[in-house]
Design an enzyme around this catalytic site. Sequence first.
Site, short mmCIF file in Angstrom:
data_model
loop_
_atom_site.label_atom_id
_atom_site.label_comp_id
_atom_site.label_asym_id
_atom_site.label_seq_id
_atom_site.Cartn_x
_atom_site.Cartn_y
_atom_site.Cartn_z
N CYS A 181 0.80 -1.23 0.00
CA CYS A 181 0.00 0.00 0.00
C CYS A 181 0.83 1.28 0.00
O CYS A 181 0.34 2.33 -0.40
CB CYS A 181 -0.94 0.04 1.20
SG CYS A 181 -1.79 -1.51 1.54
N HIS A 317 -3.02 8.15 6.22
CA HIS A 317 -3.28 6.89 5.53
C HIS A 317 -4.78 6.59 5.64
O HIS A 317 -5.41 6.24 4.66
CB HIS A 317 -2.43 5.80 6.15
CG HIS A 317 -2.41 4.52 5.39
ND1 HIS A 317 -2.04 4.45 4.06
CD2 HIS A 317 -2.72 3.25 5.75
CE1 HIS A 317 -2.13 3.20 3.64
NE2 HIS A 317 -2.54 2.45 4.64
N HIS A 357 -9.54 2.98 -1.34
CA HIS A 357 -8.13 2.63 -1.14
C HIS A 357 -7.53 2.19 -2.48
O HIS A 357 -7.90 1.15 -3.03
CB HIS A 357 -8.03 1.51 -0.11
CG HIS A 357 -6.63 1.27 0.39
ND1 HIS A 357 -5.50 1.72 -0.26
CD2 HIS A 357 -6.18 0.62 1.50
CE1 HIS A 357 -4.43 1.34 0.41
NE2 HIS A 357 -4.81 0.68 1.49
#
Length: 456
Positions: A181, A317, A357
Amino acid sequence: MKTDNKYTGLEIAIVGMACTVPGARTWREFWANLVNGVESLHHMSRDEMVALEMEEVTIQNKDHIPVVPALKEKDLFDAAFFDYTPVEAKLMNPVHRVLHQSVWEALEDAGCYPGVVKGPIGIYVGGGDDSNWRLHARLENRTEGMDSFGLNNISNKDFLAGLISYKLNLKGPVVAVNTTCSTSLVAVHLACRSLLLGEAKVALAGGITLRSEIQYGYFYQEGMIFSRDGHCRSFDKDASGTVATEGAGIVVLKRLQDAIDEKDHIYAVIKGSAINNDGNRKVDFTAVSVEGQADCITRAQKYARVTPESISYVEAHGTATRLGDPIEVEALNLAFNNNNNKAHTCAIGSVKTNVGHLDTAAGVAGLIKTALSLQHKQLPPSLHFQEANPEIDFAGGPFYVNTRLQPWARNSNWPLRAGVSSFGIGGTNAHAILEEAPAVQPTDAGRSYKLLTVSA
């Protein structure tokens, strides 16, 4: 002004960008969605699910979440522009196709043509794997007859950077990056280092995640990372997880002094960045670590030579997981010295509330959002926040969730500054410190002619 306002000579300028994310084909559309508080995830209607021939038992299942990204034009590719044959274009992974075009768009945005840059251009990018497409391409190739080595080159994510550098004649460092990620923000960090070491005159950095299979949504599972209602409610008491989507983002970077000397348009300045890994400072491999994140953020601040109180926004995040959000804020509190002095407040938000995401492209999406926020001196709203997750210690630091579009007011002591975080499964953390671009010096008012630049 405080002493940490001064440039150190280690700053990097963001001089170009391109992105394609759910609901936006360009960064301009992306910014418009951000300021208007648009969530760009598509929740399928019953008719759409029926049209996809989904079984009734699935449609009726309360745990089936029919949310998919609304990504525009990911099926289009100008193969001839990049000198690919029709067969290559047919078999090429969509990840490769979209990233080729995003890199070129970013270079155009920067007014940077590889053939005339006096110095090497480097590229640091990463993408997610797509086993579905690789299998499809091999099956299709039974009638196309392309050699297996060539097929691998245009379908393997590890060849992304090298293939683009060959087509665009980029002669600087060419590196494929993957830290899950955090991939794209790690790529930005590595590109900055490359520029400072003199390995490149210009550097491209970013990431991409695309899915080639038909998307039906997903099934919610208690305790897993995906949201139970198809919304990413970062930091909220009703947060239940994230939503996996797709997109791509690329930034064009130069040393700040080079950008000033060459009169580039500068979106924002990267004052410094840092990466590290959690090691085993967590309960298991996929978990997150307070100490690891706090250490990474602190290192970035020290490298940038800025004080925490000079930072007035953090692009978090912000995955909206019940465990991840409290840990992230705890780490931020530590990195900001648990400063809860009401004289210093710091807004916090997450682009995941808008576009979901983006996995390997998540970090660069947050970076682009923050750079545009600095350019426009506006803080877009972080969506779906009503009441804080009770496990988050907002009282232990300066942070509050920004829920409305507001002017980004400059403290008289410092220029506008922000932090951008991206944390990967496996523990690789990345954090960057951004600052507003230096003021543009006016041209001579006495000149009878002005230069009008046109790109066509």
